[in-house]
Design an enzyme around this catalytic site. Structure first.
Site, PDB file in Angstrom:
ATOM      1  N   PRO A   1      12.467 -10.527  -1.710  1.00 27.30           N
ATOM      2  CG  PRO A   1      12.837 -11.837   0.165  1.00 27.30           C
ATOM      3  CD  PRO A   1      12.971 -10.467  -0.346  1.00 27.30           C
ATOM      4  CD  GLU A   2       7.947  -9.926  -6.048  1.00 23.60           C
ATOM      5  OE1 GLU A   2       7.208 -10.485  -6.870  1.00 23.60           O
ATOM      6  OE2 GLU A   2       8.268  -8.735  -6.141  1.00 23.60           O
TER       7      GLU A   2
ATOM      8  CE  LYS B   1       4.997 -12.596  -2.164  1.00 28.64           C
ATOM      9  NZ  LYS B   1       4.492 -11.233  -1.862  1.00 28.64           N
TER      10      LYS B   1
ATOM     11  NE  ARG C   1       2.878  -3.166  -0.865  1.00 33.56           N
ATOM     12  CZ  ARG C   1       2.848  -2.400   0.222  1.00 33.56           C
ATOM     13  NH1 ARG C   1       3.069  -1.105   0.141  1.00 33.56           N
ATOM     14  NH2 ARG C   1       2.605  -2.934   1.386  1.00 33.56           N
TER      15      ARG C   1
END
Length: 326
Positions: free
Chosen positions: A2-3, A59, A316
């Site tokens: 979830p962003e 977030k 990332r």
DNA sequence: ACTATTTCCTGGATGC
DNA sequence: TGCATCCAGGAAATAG
């Protein structure tokens, strides 16, 4: 994962479904806790509170709470369910105690009517507080019926006066629960959908870090995660490794617009469902079908057919088109 | 004051 | 089939 768009979708769904409901009791799972505040603090703030609304900040899911500032009877250690859960529980959690804190408070102090603001408890009780939920990687906040199966990795169950339950489920345990007692949750950073161009530009000015890392830095912009950083950079034609300080004003303007565009499109489609993301009603989003670079390593660029590349930046994975992005 | 790296955590994918 | 290993990643903690 979830962003911002996923959290926005979840928060909107929760707002519609649980605003006005009252929290009767709280069950929190074992330690080591997936919690920022202590379990005790969380239970104290939540129990007896009315949900004033649910919204997103970065977030984070922010559940605004209201309560009658009634004097609170001390709870005995025995009555406290918090912390009693054992690893990997499979049975239904214990039912709520027959008397909730709120009921006990009203019974003890019937003269304290709804809406009263004064408290006799020496500043211990606030009329405004907040439940803050960060879903981490795999967290879910679900509205359930009591008879619904309790999923593995359920770390919190919040029982509502309507008979429903809010459940926090998080296999990877990167999620965090916390509370504020003053209603003043601060997340830091600017909201990407609200920030203005000149502010946006200043955020990245002089930074030697790769633009991808800067986009992920929640102290600058709050809410952009790995997927939307990659998608924004593709649309802006900027390689993720580019030093933020080296990006021209015109390119920053494109990035500014791209970030907003990507986030707004994703919200409109209910977010991206990668792995196991679902919203508060259990519905999947559809924006993953619109991803142009994320998760498409080796596949042809949708613009120029060049195979997309994946590199690791600050741990990332970062996806980009070597021809379209400079 | 910044920036870079490590750590947390578990399910799923991969390899032998 | 089974077992070990790797990987995903948000953000806090740690190191440089």
């Amino acid at each position: 994962m979830p962003e911002l768009p996923e959290v926005e979708t979840i928060a909107r769904g929760l707002h519609k479904r649980v605003t006005g409901d009252v929290i009767e009791s709280v069950w929190l799972g074992r330690k080591p806790e997936p919690l920022k505040s202590t379990a005790l603090e969380i239970a104290r703030v939540l129990e007896g509170s009315r949900i004033g609304g649910v919204r997103r900040v970065g977030k984070h899911i922010v559940v605004d709470l209201e309560r009658n500032p009634v004097a609170r009877p001390p709870r005995s250690a025995k009555s406290r369910k918090t912390g009693l859960a054992r690893r990997g529980f499979k049975t239904r959690p214990a039912p709520p105690s027959p008397t909730t804190l709120a009921e006990a408070g009203r019974a003890a102090r019937p003269e304290l009517a709804e809406g009263s603001i004064r408290s006799t408890a020496a500043g211990a009780i606030q009329s405004k507080s907040q439940w803050i939920v960060h879903l981490g990687m795999t967290g879910r906040l679900l509205v359930c019926e009591p008879q619904d199966e309790v999923l593995k990795h359920t770390h919190a169950i919040v029982q509502l006066a309507s008979g429903r339950e809010l459940r926090f489920v998080d296999p990877r345990r990167f999620g965090r629960l916390s509370v504020t007692r003053d209603g003043k949750f601060e997340a830091g950073g600017f909201e990407p959908l609200e920030v203005e161009l000149d502010r946006f530009t200043v955020l990245f000015h002089g930074r030697k870090t790769p633009i991808k890392s800067a986009l992920l830095n929640q102290k600058l912009l709050r809410g952009v995660g790995n997927i939307y950083a990659d998608e924004s950079l593709f649309r802006a034609g900027i390689r993720p490794r580019r030093r933020a300080a080296s990006i021209t004003h015109e390119q920053l303007r494109r990035l500014f617009l791209s970030v907003k565009e990507v986030l707004q499109e994703a919200i409109a489609l209910g977010g991206s469902s990668i792995s196991d993301y679902v919203d508060a009603a259990g519905e999947e989003g559809a924006f993953q079908l619109q991803h142009r670079v994320y998760g498409r390593e080796g596949e042809p660029c949708l613009v120029c057919k060049t195979p997309l590349r994946r590199v690791v930046i600050a741990g990332r994975s970062s996806h980009y088109c070597p021809k379209c992005q400079k």
